[in-house]
Design a protein around this motif. Sequence first.
Motif, PDB file in Angstrom:
ATOM      1  N   CYS A 393       0.814  -1.213   0.000  1.00 22.52           N
ATOM      2  CA  CYS A 393       0.000   0.000   0.000  1.00 22.52           C
ATOM      3  C   CYS A 393       0.854   1.272   0.000  1.00 22.52           C
ATOM      4  O   CYS A 393       1.861   1.362   0.681  1.00 22.52           O
ATOM      5  CB  CYS A 393      -0.891  -0.015   1.239  1.00 22.52           C
ATOM      6  SG  CYS A 393      -1.876   1.455   1.391  1.00 22.52           S
ATOM      7  N   ALA A 395      -1.229   4.273  -0.268  1.00 24.75           N
ATOM      8  CA  ALA A 395      -2.412   5.115  -0.450  1.00 24.75           C
ATOM      9  C   ALA A 395      -2.338   6.474   0.235  1.00 24.75           C
ATOM     10  O   ALA A 395      -2.741   7.487  -0.337  1.00 24.75           O
ATOM     11  CB  ALA A 395      -3.646   4.371   0.052  1.00 24.75           C
ATOM     12  N   CYS A 396      -1.825   6.531   1.460  1.00 29.55           N
ATOM     13  CA  CYS A 396      -1.930   7.771   2.241  1.00 29.55           C
ATOM     14  C   CYS A 396      -1.299   8.954   1.540  1.00 29.55           C
ATOM     15  O   CYS A 396      -1.909  10.000   1.392  1.00 29.55           O
ATOM     16  CB  CYS A 396      -1.308   7.582   3.615  1.00 29.55           C
ATOM     17  SG  CYS A 396      -2.435   6.726   4.709  1.00 29.55           S
ATOM     18  N   PHE A 406      -2.202  12.568   8.573  1.00 31.23           N
ATOM     19  CA  PHE A 406      -2.009  11.142   8.756  1.00 31.23           C
ATOM     20  C   PHE A 406      -2.043  10.802  10.251  1.00 31.23           C
ATOM     21  O   PHE A 406      -2.726   9.874  10.681  1.00 31.23           O
ATOM     22  CB  PHE A 406      -0.655  10.726   8.148  1.00 31.23           C
ATOM     23  CG  PHE A 406      -0.214   9.360   8.537  1.00 31.23           C
ATOM     24  CD1 PHE A 406      -0.684   8.247   7.868  1.00 31.23           C
ATOM     25  CD2 PHE A 406       0.681   9.172   9.585  1.00 31.23           C
ATOM     26  CE1 PHE A 406      -0.280   6.972   8.231  1.00 31.23           C
ATOM     27  CE2 PHE A 406       1.087   7.913   9.955  1.00 31.23           C
ATOM     28  CZ  PHE A 406       0.609   6.813   9.274  1.00 31.23           C
ATOM     29  N   CYS A 419      -6.221   0.944   6.179  1.00 33.44           N
ATOM     30  CA  CYS A 419      -5.056   0.099   5.864  1.00 33.44           C
ATOM     31  C   CYS A 419      -5.446  -1.320   5.484  1.00 33.44           C
ATOM     32  O   CYS A 419      -4.867  -1.908   4.569  1.00 33.44           O
ATOM     33  CB  CYS A 419      -4.128  -0.018   7.061  1.00 33.44           C
ATOM     34  SG  CYS A 419      -3.322   1.497   7.521  1.00 33.44           S
ATOM     35  N   ASN A 422      -6.734  -1.762   1.981  1.00 27.50           N
ATOM     36  CA  ASN A 422      -5.632  -1.422   1.063  1.00 27.50           C
ATOM     37  C   ASN A 422      -4.580  -2.521   1.037  1.00 27.50           C
ATOM     38  O   ASN A 422      -4.028  -2.850  -0.019  1.00 27.50           O
ATOM     39  CB  ASN A 422      -4.979  -0.099   1.476  1.00 27.50           C
ATOM     40  CG  ASN A 422      -5.837   1.102   1.098  1.00 27.50           C
ATOM     41  OD1 ASN A 422      -6.707   0.996   0.236  1.00 27.50           O
ATOM     42  ND2 ASN A 422      -5.608   2.225   1.738  1.00 27.50           N
TER      43      ASN A 422
END
Length: 479
Positions: A393, A395-396, A406, A419, A422
């Motif tokens: 992952c 993604a953030c 975050f 999470c 993902n």
Amino acid sequence: MAEYNSTSKKAEEFINDEKIKSTLAFAQEHKDDLELMNEILEKGREYKGLSYAEAATLLECEDPEIIQQIFDLGKEIKEHFYGNRIVMFAPLYLSNYCVNGCVYCPYHGQNKTIPRKKLTQDEIRDEVIALQDMGHKRLAIEAGEHPKENPIEYILESIKTIYSIKHKNGAIRRVNVNIAATTVENYRKLKEAGIGTYILFQETYNKEAYEQLHPSGPKGDYAYHTEAMDRAMEAGIDDVGCGVLFGLNNYKYDFVGMLMHAHHLEKTFGCGPHTISVPRVRPADDIDPDTFDNGVPDDIFKRIVAVLRIAVPYTGMIMSTRESAKTRRDCLEIGITQISGGSRTSVGGYVDELDEDGGFDSEDTAQFDVEDRRTLGEVVDWLIDLGYVPSFCTACYREGRTGDRFMSLLKAGQIANICQPNAMMTLKEFLIDYASPETKAKGDALIEEKLSLIPNDKVREICHEHLKEIEDGNRDFRF
Ligand code: SF4
Ligand code: SF4
């Protein structure tokens, strides 16, 4: 003499020698105070972290029951915030030209025996394709400090090249950058280039030791190096990654120094480091780790990992292939959240890996010996066997969830809901595109089992849909 000031801009004030020494003296004095240890553990159970003084005191305790509680709490906190997901990454060495004199690194400018190499953009392309073909999505680029060979323009061009390559279903979706301390202006350029985390290891926080270990080159300027994260954050880089090289100096001193640094960033910028790395000195060309008599034994090392997990629960913790599979397994359980796999620590090492004769010609340019030499596929298989969900992952950062955005999601326990799906979707991509049939079967079973555990009905439903779409050939879904 400099006085401690956690929000000062001056290195010697926010990493204060006197304060570290008095903290260590307090910890030593109280190492048998079980009541105090239990109080600190109780505070740790609130999942809000510990001060550097509390963490140092806990690390000093030799009582077997307290040590067991430290491991148990490290595990509990890790499970609470990060579940059973392990984020995967790989280092990519761009150039080993370096003007610095770091005595623990074979790339130091005075080493005349190591071959020097700098990847061209075409060679970077080849390396990235090799990494994509392994299944990697997240890289950490590494380069020595050399104004002529590795100027910021070279780094920026390389980042652009890396992001531009789409080979088969592969893509590098996050490029973290580990280059020498630089100016605010250059950090701005890195930010604009779309980097993930800016990583810079302090090596040691002890100024005197630092100066001895860096006898020549710009890196020898302790203040400039120590204040680098402030400049990076000032330039808008929200995610910074800290670390010391355990074994260079007294580990207790560096442990406190690193937490003091984290505290400084949190107090000054409202957000502590995104990650902390815990490398130990390894053998390499021209480097014998026994030269440094501060080696950290495995049992202490594990305690460092667990106490860090308790002290900074919101900070990802990284362990590289410097460590053996066994140490990595033990530390994954008590705190580590991100590991590398299939790493080559040499310039051009991934293309070599594809050579049919099995030789790694570039290995003589390696920065350090790799202990865990398994392929990425083997590491993924091993993680699944241990019950972890290997995650690719990214993604953030791509959704703009960096820095304090975050952290606030993580603190609210929300990140886990994002999470988990993902992790499963990126693992699914890996299983289809890169895994062996055995790993794929095990991974699919794991995904099925974990999918049913997603509490939110809507998220579970969407994730289920996306997993089917991935099977149909679509890629890159994220929450
Ligand atoms: Fe150069 Fe970094 Fe090695 Fe020091 S640690 S010699 S700066 S590559
Ligand atoms: Fe990391 Fe964010 Fe992906 Fe979670 S969702 S694994 S925190 S990038």
